[in-house]
Design a protein around this motif. Structure first.
Motif, PDB file in Angstrom:
ATOM      1  N   VAL A 130       0.877  -1.172   0.000  1.00 12.00           N
ATOM      2  CA  VAL A 130       0.000   0.000   0.000  1.00 12.00           C
ATOM      3  C   VAL A 130       0.913   1.220   0.000  1.00 12.00           C
ATOM      4  CG1 VAL A 130      -1.770   1.252   1.248  1.00 12.00           C
ATOM      5  CG2 VAL A 130      -1.781  -1.258   1.271  1.00 12.00           C
ATOM      6  N   MET A 131       0.709   2.112  -0.968  1.00 11.35           N
ATOM      7  CA  MET A 131       1.670   3.192  -1.171  1.00 11.35           C
ATOM      8  C   MET A 131       1.007   4.556  -1.048  1.00 11.35           C
ATOM      9  SD  MET A 131       4.654   4.186  -1.470  1.00 11.35           S
ATOM     10  CE  MET A 131       5.398   2.545  -1.552  1.00 11.35           C
ATOM     11  N   PHE A 132       1.784   5.495  -0.521  1.00 13.77           N
ATOM     12  CA  PHE A 132       1.321   6.861  -0.351  1.00 13.77           C
ATOM     13  C   PHE A 132       1.238   7.575  -1.702  1.00 13.77           C
ATOM     14  CE2 PHE A 132       3.546   5.560   3.483  1.00 13.77           C
ATOM     15  CZ  PHE A 132       2.629   5.889   4.469  1.00 13.77           C
ATOM     16  N   ASP A 179       7.176  12.005   1.166  1.00 12.98           N
ATOM     17  CA  ASP A 179       8.577  11.629   1.349  1.00 12.98           C
ATOM     18  C   ASP A 179       8.737  10.120   1.514  1.00 12.98           C
ATOM     19  OD1 ASP A 179       9.702  14.473   1.714  1.00 12.98           O
ATOM     20  OD2 ASP A 179       8.104  14.386   3.206  1.00 12.98           O
ATOM     21  N   LEU A 180       7.797   9.480   2.208  1.00  8.31           N
ATOM     22  CA  LEU A 180       7.888   8.048   2.447  1.00  8.31           C
ATOM     23  C   LEU A 180       7.766   7.254   1.152  1.00  8.31           C
ATOM     24  CD1 LEU A 180       5.732   7.835   5.684  1.00  8.31           C
ATOM     25  CD2 LEU A 180       8.188   7.414   5.510  1.00  8.31           C
ATOM     26  N   ARG A 181       6.959   7.738   0.235  1.00 13.36           N
ATOM     27  CA  ARG A 181       6.832   7.062  -1.058  1.00 13.36           C
ATOM     28  C   ARG A 181       8.167   7.084  -1.795  1.00 13.36           C
ATOM     29  NH1 ARG A 181       2.427   6.588  -5.096  1.00 13.36           N
ATOM     30  NH2 ARG A 181       3.424   6.135  -7.100  1.00 13.36           N
ATOM     31  N   VAL A 223      -2.744  -0.705  -3.707  1.00 11.09           N
ATOM     32  CA  VAL A 223      -3.461   0.562  -3.560  1.00 11.09           C
ATOM     33  C   VAL A 223      -2.415   1.650  -3.441  1.00 11.09           C
ATOM     34  CG1 VAL A 223      -5.142   1.890  -2.219  1.00 11.09           C
ATOM     35  CG2 VAL A 223      -5.308  -0.603  -2.297  1.00 11.09           C
ATOM     36  N   GLU A 224      -2.629   2.775  -4.080  1.00 12.16           N
ATOM     37  CA  GLU A 224      -1.708   3.896  -3.925  1.00 12.16           C
ATOM     38  C   GLU A 224      -2.480   5.207  -3.991  1.00 12.16           C
ATOM     39  OE1 GLU A 224       1.009   4.848  -7.158  1.00 12.16           O
ATOM     40  OE2 GLU A 224       0.016   3.363  -8.429  1.00 12.16           O
ATOM     41  N   VAL A 236       6.359   2.461   7.007  1.00 15.56           N
ATOM     42  CA  VAL A 236       5.930   3.667   7.721  1.00 15.56           C
ATOM     43  C   VAL A 236       6.949   4.006   8.803  1.00 15.56           C
ATOM     44  CG1 VAL A 236       3.494   3.123   7.310  1.00 15.56           C
ATOM     45  CG2 VAL A 236       4.587   2.425   9.458  1.00 15.56           C
ATOM     46  N   PRO A 237       6.913   5.220   9.346  1.00 18.68           N
ATOM     47  CA  PRO A 237       7.810   5.591  10.445  1.00 18.68           C
ATOM     48  C   PRO A 237       7.489   4.825  11.721  1.00 18.68           C
ATOM     49  CG  PRO A 237       6.937   7.539   9.351  1.00 18.68           C
ATOM     50  CD  PRO A 237       6.144   6.380   8.858  1.00 18.68           C
TER      51      PRO A 237
END
Length: 303
Positions: A193-195, A200-202, A220-221, A241-242
């Protein structure tokens, strides 16, 4: 002796002209002359020699001038300090932060700040580092928590590293447990699952996968942080994720570390270099920087 009289005296001493001095301090020339005479009467000495229209300092005037300048400077400092203190009783702070930082770091810090300064209005804007840098440059934010390095072309900003944070993999608690720890290479072919773009995380996750020689697979993005975590809970895939976010995500998510060297990101506090933040913003900045010495497990303070 009045502060106003000292202001008039210094203006005449610097211009050596009563009319020009009156214009400089925005009073009529007769009023200025009257106040100078009153000051001389109180001190018991003439401050100016007015022979033949030439204005010169007497010995008494020469002695008073540096003292008057010092008193006026101290008065300005006192006024400024009191105004600065007043800003901690009322006002506002415009703070930008990435969504993950809003979720993980800010709640406890903002609660502590609000307890100390309940009259300060806190305006929070969530966004990616690209957006926050642009808002800082436009003067729409006082401070921003951004991910380093700043996206090019970066405006003139002052940044102070706040902390370094590990990234982890989250998956649905109902899904089969991944190996511990997970290597980046293990994500090849796994549903992710992508931002959204600009997150920045992507960019960090995609770059790490490409460094291992593969393109990540997205089920899903395009979501924000809360949406991504919701999709993971629903079993649509894993996400990177952080650590701060993962620890607050609840028991319905499984948290798995990344194998060394893993992935880390650096969070920094930024403001415009050409404009000092307001007093209240500087106090919040001090509290945020104080978190560097007390980062919880999983966060490494910058050195």
């Amino acid at each position: 002796m009045q502060i106003q009289q000292l202001q008039y005296f210094v203006a005449v001493a610097e211009t050596r002209h009563f009319t020009r001095a009156a214009e400089q301090v925005h009073v009529s020339q007769p009023s200025l002359s009257q106040q100078i005479r009153a000051l001389e009467k109180e001190l018991g000495a003439e401050l100016f020699s007015r022979a033949r229209g030439n204005i010169a300092l007497t010995d008494a005037g020469e002695a008073l001038l540096p003292l008057a300048r010092r008193i006026l400077a101290d008065t300005d400092t006192a006024r400024h300090e009191v105004q600065e203190l007043a800003q901690l009783r009322r006002g506002r702070i415009r703070l930008g932060a990435t969504p993950s930082v809003c979720t993980g770091l800010l709640p406890d810090v903002l609660r502590a700040f609000h307890d100390l300064h309940p009259g300060i209005e806190l305006l929070i804007e969530e966004g990616g580092s690209h957006d926050l840098v642009r808002e800082l440059a436009r003067g729409m934010l006082d401070l921003a928590l951004v991910v380093l390095p700043l996206p090019p072309p970066a405006p003139a900003l002052t940044t102070v590293e706040l902390l370094q944070e590990d990234l982890v993999v989250v998956s649905s608690a109902a899904a089969a447990a991944p190996r511990r720890p997970v290597r980046i290479a293990d994500l090849q072919g796994q549903p992710l699952v992508m931002f959204r773009h600009g997150y920045d995380l992507r960019e960090l996750t995609v770059a790490a996968c490409r460094a291992e020689g593969f393109e990540p697979s997205f089920t899903v993005e395009g979501g924000e942080m809360d949406a991504v975590l919701g999709f993971v809970r629903a079993g649509l895939g894993m996400a990177v994720v952080p650590w701060m976010v993962a620890t607050r995500a609840g028991r319905d998510l499984r948290v798995t570390a990344l194998a060394p060297p893993g992935l880390r990101r650096t969070i920094a506090l930024a403001h415009r270099s050409d404009v000092a933040p307001p007093r209240a913003a500087r106090e919040l900045q001090r509290m945020l920087l104080g978190t560097r010495t007390g980062a919880p497990t999983g966060l490494a303070p910058d050195t």
